[in-house]
Design an enzyme around this catalytic site. Structure first.
Site, mmCIF file in Angstrom:
data_model
loop_
_atom_site.group_PDB
_atom_site.id
_atom_site.type_symbol
_atom_site.label_atom_id
_atom_site.label_comp_id
_atom_site.label_asym_id
_atom_site.label_seq_id
_atom_site.Cartn_x
_atom_site.Cartn_y
_atom_site.Cartn_z
ATOM 1 N N CYS A 186 0.844 -1.203 0.000
ATOM 2 C CA CYS A 186 0.000 0.000 0.000
ATOM 3 C C CYS A 186 0.878 1.253 0.000
ATOM 4 O O CYS A 186 1.617 1.467 -0.939
ATOM 5 C CB CYS A 186 -1.004 -0.018 1.157
ATOM 6 S SG CYS A 186 -2.304 1.214 0.922
ATOM 7 N N HIS A 208 -4.084 -4.584 -0.233
ATOM 8 C CA HIS A 208 -3.690 -5.096 1.081
ATOM 9 C C HIS A 208 -3.779 -6.625 1.099
ATOM 10 O O HIS A 208 -4.855 -7.168 1.353
ATOM 11 C CB HIS A 208 -4.610 -4.530 2.168
ATOM 12 C CG HIS A 208 -4.340 -3.095 2.468
ATOM 13 N ND1 HIS A 208 -3.361 -2.694 3.360
ATOM 14 C CD2 HIS A 208 -4.897 -1.965 2.001
ATOM 15 C CE1 HIS A 208 -3.330 -1.375 3.420
ATOM 16 N NE2 HIS A 208 -4.252 -0.892 2.600
ATOM 17 N N GLU A 246 -2.841 -8.567 3.313
ATOM 18 C CA GLU A 246 -3.175 -9.011 4.681
ATOM 19 C C GLU A 246 -4.669 -8.894 4.972
ATOM 20 O O GLU A 246 -5.138 -9.379 6.001
ATOM 21 C CB GLU A 246 -2.341 -8.224 5.706
ATOM 22 C CG GLU A 246 -2.782 -6.797 5.998
ATOM 23 C CD GLU A 246 -2.383 -5.766 4.939
ATOM 24 O OE1 GLU A 246 -1.913 -6.157 3.848
ATOM 25 O OE2 GLU A 246 -2.572 -4.560 5.205
#
Lengths: 258, 193
Positions: free
Chosen positions: B77, B175, B177
């Site tokens: 990001c 992202h 994650e």
């Protein structure tokens, strides 16, 4: 193509989900982490956790819970309830929340929105707006859990907080909330067209068609519901299949296994 | 494997660490130059504002260190944008590891670009096992245009760089994650590089 988001909302009190959630295949439906994992598997695009705890002790429990949620789920989540300062937000973000939602504290102190955007970036600042329509006043903003009318017209307030740095608006119509008669399409459309940031429609979802209306007629970017999902009146995979058929871009991901 | 997440007070380091934990991998959080230099792999997350993130890096002398690293490196990001040359966000000079600009979305669509969008044109081992048009989660207002370093694209409405690679430096605008099983796979692929 960017998809429209479906967002279940969980109310949390003292670290537990409230509203008697009914799920057969969840060991402990009062456990927000279990419920969150299940929603993520079902294809929820994001989750919102609203802390309705009134005590300081409960707030500490909530911060711990945010950490547990972040540890276990792999989709984004927003947390809200009782946030009044940069320090409050720092704790929640450090524990793994992706976004925070502020409501009454923004009314009390609009500069808080600007401070939060400056410290953490607009992308993690959602401003929740509770709105209510009366013949006499039009759509006005309400505060303190929807009990107190403010002087703000809803569209003006939405524009103001976006100007201050809000990255998203969560718009709840109190007229519609709990009715299961559909989202407030007129005010949702008006706000969605007035601001440059994404708008989440909330309050009133009862059937799949209501979500299609929120996206196709009111141009909401996301739609939020609580009891409809918690009580299994509507399953997210079914809802997404339906929306796709209606021409709404949704994420039908590869792993909608239960 | 010695995996270090760069911790410079401008990141969702916790979320990245948890995602790695879910893969059974323990990562060390550090802003210490020696620790980072000695790592087998480095992950560089970031959220927030470019200028203040650069300030945090400079105050830890990491702006000098990061461009010299030779092990597999993964910017996420804002961590991807910081690898570039210059950002329109606050007219900020960046680390200049990858000679690309970072621009603000100029579109009638909603900004930030927030939510799940599709990956296309995948061309890197980072995307092993990932299908074309897989959904990943984005939240950002600035983007890196498509270039020779682009290894995946997403459109909003025009194509932009979803991921970059230059030498040992890999980066993703989305992202991983927070991108469900697909995101976990991408992190796993990075760990396997």
């Amino acid at each position: 193509m960017l998809t429209k988001r479906i967002i279940p909302c969980l109310d949390i009190k003292d670290g537990r989900t409230v509203k008697g959630v009914q799920f057969e295949n969840i060991r402990d439906a009062g456990d927000p982490v279990e419920l969150a994992k299940w929603y993520a598997q079902q294809g929820a695009d994001e989750l919102v956790f609203l802390d309705i705890t009134a005590t300081n002790e409960g707030r500490k429990t909530f911060a711990q819970l945010v950490r547990d949620i972040a540890r276990h789920i792999d989709i984004p989540f927003t947390v809200g309830g009782g946030i009044g300062s940069v320090a409050d937000v720092e704790v929640l973000l450090q524990n793994g929340a992706d976004k925070v939602s502020i409501n009454s504290s923004a009314i009390k102190n609009p500069q808080l929105v600007e401070e939060l955007a400056r410290h953490f970036g607009s992308q993690c600042v959602t401003v929740a707006i509770d709105t209510k329509y009366t013949e006499a006043t039009g759509w006005k903003v309400y505060t303190r859990a929807g009990t107190v009318e403010t002087e703000h017209r809803t569209v003006d307030w939405a524009k103001q907080v976006v100007g201050l740095g809000a990255g998203e608006i969560l718009l709840t119509s109190m007229n519609n909330d709990g009715t299961k008669a559909g989202f407030a399409l007129d005010i949702t459309r008006e706000v969605a067209q007035a601001v440059s940031v994404p708008v989440i429609a909330s309050g009133g979802a009862g059937r799949m068609e209501h979500f299609a209306d929120a996206f196709l007629k009111a141009h909401a970017d996301a739609a939020l519901a609580a009891s409809l999902f918690h009580f299994r009146e509507l399953a997210i995979p079914d809802l997404k299949q339906y929306l796709k058929q209606q021409g709404v871009e949704v994420r039908l991901h590869q792993d909608l296994h239960d | 494997m010695d995996l270090v997440i760069v911790d410079y007070k401008a990141g969702n380091v916790q979320s990245v660490q948890f995602a790695l934990e879910r893969l059974g991998v323990q990562a060390t959080l550090s802003s210490d130059a020696e620790t980072i230099k000695a790592a087998d792999k480095v992950i560089f997350p970031g959220v927030g504002q470019a200028a203040s993130a650069m300030g945090q890096l400079k105050s830890r002398n990491l702006d000098k260190l990061l461009p010299t690293l030779e092990q597999p490196f993964f910017g996420v990001c804002l961590g991807m944008q910081l690898l570039c040359r210059h950002s329109e966000e606050g007219d900020t000079d960046l680390l200049n590891i990858i000679p690309l600009p970072v621009k603000h979305f100029e579109t009638d669509l909603k900004v930030p670009h927030m939510g799940w969008n599709q990956l296309e044109g995948l061309q890197s081992p980072l995307f092993n096992g990932i299908n074309e048009k897989e959904y990943v989660y984005y939240v950002h207002s600035y983007y890196v245009p498509v270039s020779e370093f682009t290894i995946a694209q997403t459109s909003y409405p025009e194509p932009f760089s979803a991921a970059l690679q230059y030498k040992n430096f890999y980066a993703a605008q989305f992202h991983p994650e927070k991108s469900g099983p697909a995101g976990s796979q991408i992190l796993k692929n990075f760990l396997a590089l």
